[in-house]
Design a protein around this motif. Structure first.
Motif, PDB file in Angstrom:
ATOM      1  N   ALA A 192       0.835  -1.202   0.000  1.00  0.00           N
ATOM      2  CA  ALA A 192       0.000   0.000   0.000  1.00  0.00           C
ATOM      3  C   ALA A 192       0.870   1.251   0.000  1.00  0.00           C
ATOM      4  CB  ALA A 192      -0.938  -0.008   1.210  1.00  0.00           C
ATOM      5  N   ASN A 193       1.954   1.238   0.811  1.00  0.00           N
ATOM      6  CA  ASN A 193       2.864   2.384   0.836  1.00  0.00           C
ATOM      7  C   ASN A 193       3.534   2.569  -0.516  1.00  0.00           C
ATOM      8  OD1 ASN A 193       2.345   3.082   3.488  1.00  0.00           O
ATOM      9  ND2 ASN A 193       4.037   1.899   4.299  1.00  0.00           N
ATOM     10  N   SER A 194       3.915   1.471  -1.170  1.00  0.00           N
ATOM     11  CA  SER A 194       4.525   1.561  -2.496  1.00  0.00           C
ATOM     12  C   SER A 194       3.547   2.145  -3.501  1.00  0.00           C
ATOM     13  CB  SER A 194       4.990   0.187  -2.972  1.00  0.00           C
ATOM     14  OG  SER A 194       6.076  -0.238  -2.200  1.00  0.00           O
ATOM     15  N   ASP A 195       2.285   1.743  -3.408  1.00  0.00           N
ATOM     16  CA  ASP A 195       1.261   2.282  -4.308  1.00  0.00           C
ATOM     17  C   ASP A 195       1.065   3.777  -4.078  1.00  0.00           C
ATOM     18  OD1 ASP A 195       0.910  -0.231  -5.368  1.00  0.00           O
ATOM     19  OD2 ASP A 195      -0.941  -0.657  -4.254  1.00  0.00           O
ATOM     20  N   ILE A 196       1.055   4.184  -2.815  1.00  0.00           N
ATOM     21  CA  ILE A 196       0.906   5.605  -2.486  1.00  0.00           C
ATOM     22  C   ILE A 196       2.097   6.386  -3.033  1.00  0.00           C
ATOM     23  CG2 ILE A 196       0.924   7.275  -0.577  1.00  0.00           C
ATOM     24  CD1 ILE A 196      -0.720   5.147   1.011  1.00  0.00           C
ATOM     25  N   SER A 197       3.302   5.855  -2.809  1.00  0.00           N
ATOM     26  CA  SER A 197       4.518   6.518  -3.298  1.00  0.00           C
ATOM     27  C   SER A 197       4.515   6.615  -4.813  1.00  0.00           C
ATOM     28  CB  SER A 197       5.763   5.754  -2.835  1.00  0.00           C
ATOM     29  OG  SER A 197       5.831   5.738  -1.429  1.00  0.00           O
ATOM     30  N   ALA A 198       4.129   5.545  -5.480  1.00  0.00           N
ATOM     31  CA  ALA A 198       4.074   5.547  -6.951  1.00  0.00           C
ATOM     32  C   ALA A 198       3.067   6.581  -7.445  1.00  0.00           C
ATOM     33  CB  ALA A 198       3.732   4.161  -7.473  1.00  0.00           C
ATOM     34  N   GLY A 199       1.946   6.712  -6.746  1.00  0.00           N
ATOM     35  CA  GLY A 199       0.946   7.706  -7.123  1.00  0.00           C
ATOM     36  C   GLY A 199       1.453   9.128  -6.946  1.00  0.00           C
ATOM     37  N   ILE A 200       2.138   9.377  -5.835  1.00  0.00           N
ATOM     38  CA  ILE A 200       2.699  10.707  -5.590  1.00  0.00           C
ATOM     39  C   ILE A 200       3.769  11.015  -6.639  1.00  0.00           C
ATOM     40  CG2 ILE A 200       4.087  12.094  -3.987  1.00  0.00           C
ATOM     41  CD1 ILE A 200       2.655  10.525  -1.705  1.00  0.00           C
ATOM     42  N   PHE A 201       4.594  10.025  -6.928  1.00  0.00           N
ATOM     43  CA  PHE A 201       5.657  10.195  -7.920  1.00  0.00           C
ATOM     44  C   PHE A 201       5.056  10.529  -9.289  1.00  0.00           C
ATOM     45  CE2 PHE A 201       8.464   8.297 -11.162  1.00  0.00           C
ATOM     46  CZ  PHE A 201       9.582   9.098 -10.972  1.00  0.00           C
ATOM     47  N   ALA A 202       4.023   9.794  -9.692  1.00  0.00           N
ATOM     48  CA  ALA A 202       3.370  10.052 -10.982  1.00  0.00           C
ATOM     49  C   ALA A 202       2.768  11.451 -11.006  1.00  0.00           C
ATOM     50  CB  ALA A 202       2.300   8.986 -11.244  1.00  0.00           C
ATOM     51  N   GLU A 203       2.166  11.855  -9.891  1.00  0.00           N
ATOM     52  CA  GLU A 203       1.589  13.203  -9.802  1.00  0.00           C
ATOM     53  C   GLU A 203       2.681  14.262  -9.936  1.00  0.00           C
ATOM     54  OE1 GLU A 203      -0.952  15.973  -6.674  1.00  0.00           O
ATOM     55  OE2 GLU A 203       0.071  14.176  -5.928  1.00  0.00           O
ATOM     56  N   LEU A 204       3.809  14.073  -9.256  1.00  0.00           N
ATOM     57  CA  LEU A 204       4.905  15.039  -9.332  1.00  0.00           C
ATOM     58  C   LEU A 204       5.480  15.117 -10.744  1.00  0.00           C
ATOM     59  CD1 LEU A 204       6.811  14.449  -5.984  1.00  0.00           C
ATOM     60  CD2 LEU A 204       5.564  16.503  -6.682  1.00  0.00           C
ATOM     61  N   ARG A 205       5.619  13.977 -11.406  1.00  0.00           N
ATOM     62  CA  ARG A 205       6.126  13.972 -12.786  1.00  0.00           C
ATOM     63  C   ARG A 205       5.199  14.767 -13.700  1.00  0.00           C
ATOM     64  NH1 ARG A 205       7.064   9.050 -15.723  1.00  0.00           N
ATOM     65  NH2 ARG A 205       8.701  10.180 -16.798  1.00  0.00           N
ATOM     66  N   ARG A 206       3.896  14.555 -13.528  1.00  0.00           N
ATOM     67  CA  ARG A 206       2.912  15.268 -14.349  1.00  0.00           C
ATOM     68  C   ARG A 206       2.961  16.759 -14.056  1.00  0.00           C
ATOM     69  NH1 ARG A 206      -1.773  17.216 -13.171  1.00  0.00           N
ATOM     70  NH2 ARG A 206      -2.006  16.049 -11.235  1.00  0.00           N
ATOM     71  N   LEU A 207       2.971  17.109 -12.774  1.00  0.00           N
ATOM     72  CA  LEU A 207       2.998  18.518 -12.389  1.00  0.00           C
ATOM     73  C   LEU A 207       4.296  19.207 -12.807  1.00  0.00           C
ATOM     74  CD1 LEU A 207       1.400  18.415  -8.814  1.00  0.00           C
ATOM     75  CD2 LEU A 207       0.412  19.433 -10.895  1.00  0.00           C
ATOM     76  N   ALA A 208       5.399  18.481 -12.809  1.00  0.00           N
ATOM     77  CA  ALA A 208       6.677  19.067 -13.215  1.00  0.00           C
ATOM     78  C   ALA A 208       6.616  19.591 -14.637  1.00  0.00           C
ATOM     79  CB  ALA A 208       7.798  18.038 -13.081  1.00  0.00           C
ATOM     80  N   VAL A 209       5.808  18.937 -15.468  1.00  0.00           N
ATOM     81  CA  VAL A 209       5.645  19.357 -16.861  1.00  0.00           C
ATOM     82  C   VAL A 209       4.546  20.403 -16.992  1.00  0.00           C
ATOM     83  CG1 VAL A 209       4.982  18.554 -19.160  1.00  0.00           C
ATOM     84  CG2 VAL A 209       6.486  17.156 -17.742  1.00  0.00           C
ATOM     85  N   GLU A 210       3.412  20.147 -16.344  1.00  0.00           N
ATOM     86  CA  GLU A 210       2.237  21.002 -16.513  1.00  0.00           C
ATOM     87  C   GLU A 210       2.263  22.270 -15.660  1.00  0.00           C
ATOM     88  OE1 GLU A 210      -1.154  18.559 -15.669  1.00  0.00           O
ATOM     89  OE2 GLU A 210      -0.744  17.191 -17.329  1.00  0.00           O
TER      90      GLU A 210
END
Length: 122
Positions: free
Chosen positions: A8-26
């Motif tokens: 569950a922690n890995s899933d949360i981390s992966a979600g935060i990471f994906a969000e940060l990657r998206r926001l870094a561009v947008e």
């Protein structure tokens, strides 16, 4: 049952990471705010997100994280990651951001402590 929690922690981390990657561009500003909130929260997922950001090709995100923590007094938790990134980074802009984030960091504070006299191995 601990495995389930780790997953569950890995899933949360992966979600935060994906969000940060998206926001870094947008929206880099929103991404920096998200990094600040993550650091403020003290979440366990921070270390995993920083580990994911260490992957090749994530220079933009490393630069953003370094810029987001540059003036924070509580960046000690991130310093080991910044130092590891600094050694391996190839992008000059990212290297500059990481160096700027490490300017006020004491070299001794970032070094792992080791005993003064190591026992002799026979």
């Amino acid at each position: 049952m601990r495995v389930r929690g780790d997953m569950a922690n890995s899933d949360i981390s992966a979600g935060i990471f994906a969000e940060l990657r998206r926001l870094a561009v947008e929206s880099p500003r929103d991404a920096r705010l998200r990094v600040a909130r993550l650091l403020d929260s003290g979440a366990d997922s921070l270390d995993e997100v920083l580990r994911l950001a260490s992957a090749p090709g994530e220079g933009r995100l490393r630069q953003l994280i370094a810029n987001a923590v540059r003036n924070r007094k509580d960046k000690a938790r991130i310093v080991p990651h910044l130092m590891r990134w600094q050694k391996a980074e190839t992008d000059e802009f990212t290297k500059g951001a990481i160096a700027a984030a490490l300017v006020d960091v004491e070299p001794a504070a970032s070094q792992p402590s080791r005993p003064a006299d190591l026992p002799q191995v026979v």
